[in-house]
Write a protein that holds these residues in place. Structure first.
Motif, mmCIF file in Angstrom:
data_model
loop_
_atom_site.group_PDB
_atom_site.id
_atom_site.type_symbol
_atom_site.label_atom_id
_atom_site.label_comp_id
_atom_site.label_asym_id
_atom_site.label_seq_id
_atom_site.Cartn_x
_atom_site.Cartn_y
_atom_site.Cartn_z
ATOM 1 N N GLU A 52 1.244 -1.290 -0.131
ATOM 2 C CA GLU A 52 0.500 0.407 -0.110
ATOM 3 C C GLU A 52 0.810 1.328 0.029
ATOM 4 N N ASP A 53 2.315 1.119 0.357
ATOM 5 C CA ASP A 53 3.161 1.857 -0.074
ATOM 6 C C ASP A 53 3.164 3.183 1.551
ATOM 7 N N LYS A 54 2.586 2.414 2.615
ATOM 8 C CA LYS A 54 1.571 3.058 3.583
ATOM 9 C C LYS A 54 2.200 4.064 4.390
ATOM 10 N N VAL A 55 3.828 4.025 4.813
ATOM 11 C CA VAL A 55 4.434 4.484 5.573
ATOM 12 C C VAL A 55 5.578 4.940 4.901
ATOM 13 N N ASN A 56 6.155 6.466 4.481
ATOM 14 C CA ASN A 56 6.892 7.383 4.331
ATOM 15 C C ASN A 56 8.001 7.425 5.724
ATOM 16 N N TYR A 57 8.685 7.016 5.274
ATOM 17 C CA TYR A 57 9.849 7.850 6.583
ATOM 18 C C TYR A 57 11.232 8.758 6.115
ATOM 19 N N PHE A 58 11.467 9.523 5.246
ATOM 20 C CA PHE A 58 11.408 10.322 4.234
ATOM 21 C C PHE A 58 11.774 11.631 5.066
ATOM 22 N N PRO A 59 10.414 12.305 5.298
ATOM 23 C CA PRO A 59 10.375 13.128 5.998
ATOM 24 C C PRO A 59 10.598 13.549 7.380
ATOM 25 N N LEU A 60 10.542 12.245 8.701
ATOM 26 C CA LEU A 60 11.033 12.233 9.308
ATOM 27 C C LEU A 60 12.814 11.736 10.162
ATOM 28 N N ASN A 61 13.209 11.441 8.627
ATOM 29 C CA ASN A 61 14.669 11.600 8.771
ATOM 30 C C ASN A 61 14.865 12.296 7.840
ATOM 31 N N ASP A 62 14.057 13.705 6.451
ATOM 32 C CA ASP A 62 15.076 14.738 7.107
ATOM 33 C C ASP A 62 14.519 15.839 7.720
ATOM 34 N N ILE A 103 3.685 11.287 15.503
ATOM 35 C CA ILE A 103 2.678 11.440 15.910
ATOM 36 C C ILE A 103 1.473 10.666 14.343
ATOM 37 N N GLU A 104 1.390 12.389 13.156
ATOM 38 C CA GLU A 104 0.542 10.977 11.819
ATOM 39 C C GLU A 104 1.310 9.814 10.934
ATOM 40 N N THR A 105 2.860 10.032 11.691
ATOM 41 C CA THR A 105 2.968 8.609 10.292
ATOM 42 C C THR A 105 2.809 7.704 11.204
ATOM 43 N N LEU A 106 2.669 7.723 12.490
ATOM 44 C CA LEU A 106 1.569 6.629 13.625
ATOM 45 C C LEU A 106 0.708 5.930 13.062
ATOM 46 N N LYS A 107 0.171 7.018 13.128
ATOM 47 C CA LYS A 107 -1.405 6.862 12.238
ATOM 48 C C LYS A 107 -1.888 5.903 11.720
ATOM 49 N N LYS A 108 -0.562 5.896 10.565
ATOM 50 C CA LYS A 108 -1.132 4.569 9.751
ATOM 51 C C LYS A 108 -1.106 3.324 9.480
ATOM 52 N N PHE A 109 -0.907 3.539 11.142
ATOM 53 C CA PHE A 109 -0.280 1.503 11.673
ATOM 54 C C PHE A 109 -1.831 1.645 12.452
ATOM 55 N N TYR A 110 -2.447 3.027 12.311
ATOM 56 C CA TYR A 110 -3.897 2.488 12.814
ATOM 57 C C TYR A 110 -5.056 0.891 12.038
ATOM 58 N N THR A 111 -5.290 0.303 12.890
ATOM 59 C CA THR A 111 -5.923 -0.537 12.304
ATOM 60 C C THR A 111 -7.549 -1.014 12.944
ATOM 61 N N LYS A 112 -8.724 -0.455 11.762
ATOM 62 C CA LYS A 112 -10.130 -0.352 12.716
ATOM 63 C C LYS A 112 -10.549 -1.946 12.735
ATOM 64 N N ASN A 113 -10.966 -2.171 14.181
ATOM 65 C CA ASN A 113 -11.463 -3.939 14.624
ATOM 66 C C ASN A 113 -10.134 -4.388 14.086
ATOM 67 N N SER A 165 -9.549 11.049 16.234
ATOM 68 C CA SER A 165 -7.807 11.527 15.515
ATOM 69 C C SER A 165 -7.909 10.542 14.566
ATOM 70 N N PHE A 166 -9.018 9.143 14.615
ATOM 71 C CA PHE A 166 -8.409 8.210 13.332
ATOM 72 C C PHE A 166 -10.087 8.382 12.937
ATOM 73 N N ASP A 208 -3.772 -0.308 21.283
ATOM 74 C CA ASP A 208 -3.615 -1.089 21.553
ATOM 75 C C ASP A 208 -2.237 -1.138 21.356
ATOM 76 N N ILE A 209 -1.929 -1.097 20.162
ATOM 77 C CA ILE A 209 -0.647 -0.869 19.480
ATOM 78 C C ILE A 209 0.354 0.388 19.618
ATOM 79 N N PHE A 210 -0.353 1.360 20.087
ATOM 80 C CA PHE A 210 0.031 2.587 20.179
ATOM 81 C C PHE A 210 0.591 2.936 21.571
ATOM 82 N N ASN A 211 -0.177 2.247 22.491
ATOM 83 C CA ASN A 211 0.022 2.193 23.750
ATOM 84 C C ASN A 211 1.583 1.396 24.227
ATOM 85 N N ILE A 212 1.203 0.101 23.397
ATOM 86 C CA ILE A 212 2.520 -0.170 23.805
ATOM 87 C C ILE A 212 3.650 0.594 23.712
#
Length: 474
Positions: free
Chosen positions: A167-177, A203-213, A267-268, A281-285
């Motif tokens: 899905e090309d879900k996560v792009n880490y370049f902006p954070l590294n830049d 935080i916005e990048t982390l949101k992409k790991f959100y999975t409903k149900n 937020s979602f 849970d994944i974000f609390n972890i």
């Protein structure tokens, strides 16, 4: 190898190594291995050549040990004596039918250039080195594991390809830049802007790991897949500490925003009246992991004043998952058990007998060397619990306490008055040895702070030191 099958091995050797072979054969037998050795199994009237064919003809023999010294190599290469006959049979089997792992050279002698005496027909084979008597037990363990097919390091089961790759879900370049911009900037205003933007974008990048149900498997996969962004945070942390003077304010605010944003259904774009708490849970972890690693880094650089500020800071956190109940809280809110992984995923996994999958992973597979080793992470988790007792914030459960091998260095050095004044006074916010003793006196064993299936309780500061030993040396 089947669990109930007794392994059977054959030993090929020259007479000069008979004492070594005798000791080895007896030790193997004691460890449940059926050893075929001519001294035991070749009787008067037996066909010697037929006995030598055992490695080939006896299908029950799973391993053949080749005891390699100078004499064995010479006889094997020259095809002389019993060794020569055996190796003719064995080499033929190696070159035609046998599995590669069936024949195991054991090296017990090396030449003047420290090269093993390996017969030509096996000179490219994996071998076990028994030439160092001080490492005999280590070599024997390697051998017995090989015989029982129980390697010290096992390849894990293959998981599935991360969904976000397709899905090309996560792009880490902006954070590294942004990290590069912070590092390369001499402009304080620009640096401050980049730091703030990094925290927001993280935080916005982390949101992409959100999975409903989310399912337990999806939650665990996300946990594994979030290590790269976690490592980016660690790079940012090191830079933040070195580039700013008020980094503790940034960190406390960052953890507060992480919690309030990533555990809030709004937020979602979800329905505030229909919340599946497991989806967060994944974000609390993640927050739990970041907090432990932050303390790990600050311990590494011995910035105990900053640790005190982080542990005593008042965080205003949302308890409701919909932004309607923000209250004053302590850092203990960042401690999280990971219910969807520990209670739902773990019982179905091949690690169901572990105390905690999350703790196990954090100690073994989520390292970032050289600072974030398993031991440093485990000690820091326990350290947080131990200090929180003294600060009357003792609800932090040290999930990794079962992996701690040595006391945190702070409690070893607490006997030094100079060390206390320089490091532990800032850590506990005190100005004297007597004040320090009053706080440490609170650190008593709590029988509730342990895994239910563990007989050991998480140790406290007083598990390592007596009060009257604090500051007794200069």
């Amino acid at each position: 190898m089947q669990e109930d099958k007794i392994p059977k091995i054959f030993i090929s050797y020259s007479w000069k190594t008979e004492n070594f072979v005798s000791d080895l054969a007896n030790k193997l037998c004691a460890d449940g291995v059926d050893v075929v050795w001519d001294k035991w199994d070749l009787k008067l009237g037996h066909d010697i050549y037929k006995f030598m064919e055992n490695p080939v003809n006896d299908s029950d023999i799973t391993k053949v040990l080749l005891i390699c010294d100078k004499s064995y190599k010479e006889k094997a290469d020259n095809r002389t004596g019993g060794v020569g006959t055996e190796t003719i049979i064995i080499s033929s089997e190696i070159y035609t039918n046998a599995k590669q792992e069936k024949f195991i050279p054991l090296i017990i002698e090396k030449d003047e250039e420290n090269k093993p005496f390996l017969p030509t027909f096996i000179n490219s084979r994996f071998y076990i080195d028994f030439t160092d008597s001080d490492k005999y037990d280590e070599s024997y363990e390697q051998l017995i594991r090989n015989i029982y097919d129980k390697p010290k390091y096992s390849k894990p089961k293959l998981g599935k390809k991360p969904d976000w790759l397709d899905e090309d879900k996560v792009n880490y370049f902006p954070l590294n830049d942004l990290i590069k911009q912070i590092k390369g900037s001499n402009n304080d205003k620009k640096k401050s802007y980049c730091i703030t933007k990094f925290e927001t974008d993280y935080i916005e990048t982390l949101k992409k790991f959100y999975t409903k149900n989310t399912t337990p498997q999806q939650a665990y996969d996300n946990f594994c897949n979030m290590k790269p962004i976690r490592d980016i945070y660690l790079d940012f942390l090191e830079l933040l500490v070195s580039e700013t003077n008020d980094f503790t304010d940034n960190l406390c605010s960052f953890f507060e925003n992480l919690y309030n944003t990533l555990t809030n259904i709004k937020s979602f774009g979800g329905d505030p009246y229909c919340v599946n708490l497991y989806d967060f849970d994944i974000f609390n972890i993640h927050i739990w992991e970041l907090f432990i690693l932050t303390i790990t880094y600050l311990r590494h650089i011995q910035d105990y004043k900053s640790i005190n500020q982080i542990l005593t800071h008042t965080y205003f956190l949302d308890y409701s998952s919909n932004g309607n109940k923000i209250e004053a809280s302590s850092f203990s809110m960042f401690d999280y058990r990971g219910e969807i992984i520990e209670a739902l995923y773990k019982p179905t996994s091949d690690r169901k007998n572990r105390f905690s999958i999350l703790a196990d992973d954090l100690y073994k597979s989520r390292l970032k060397l050289p600072i974030f080793t398993g031991d440093n992470i485990a000690e820091s988790d326990l350290f947080i619990y131990q200090v929180s007792q003294a600060l009357d914030k003792c609800s932090w459960f040290p999930s990794l306490y079962v992996y701690v091998k040595n006391p945190p260095i702070e409690w070893i050095k607490i006997k030094s008055k100079e060390y206390c004044q320089k490091y532990l006074f800032p850590l506990f916010g005190v100005n004297s040895i007597d004040e320090l003793k009053l706080l440490v006196a609170k650190c008593k064993i709590d029988k509730d702070f342990k895994y239910s299936s563990d007989f050991k309780v998480a140790p406290t500061i007083l598990s390592y030191i007596k009060l009257d030993e604090i500051g007794i040396y200069n």
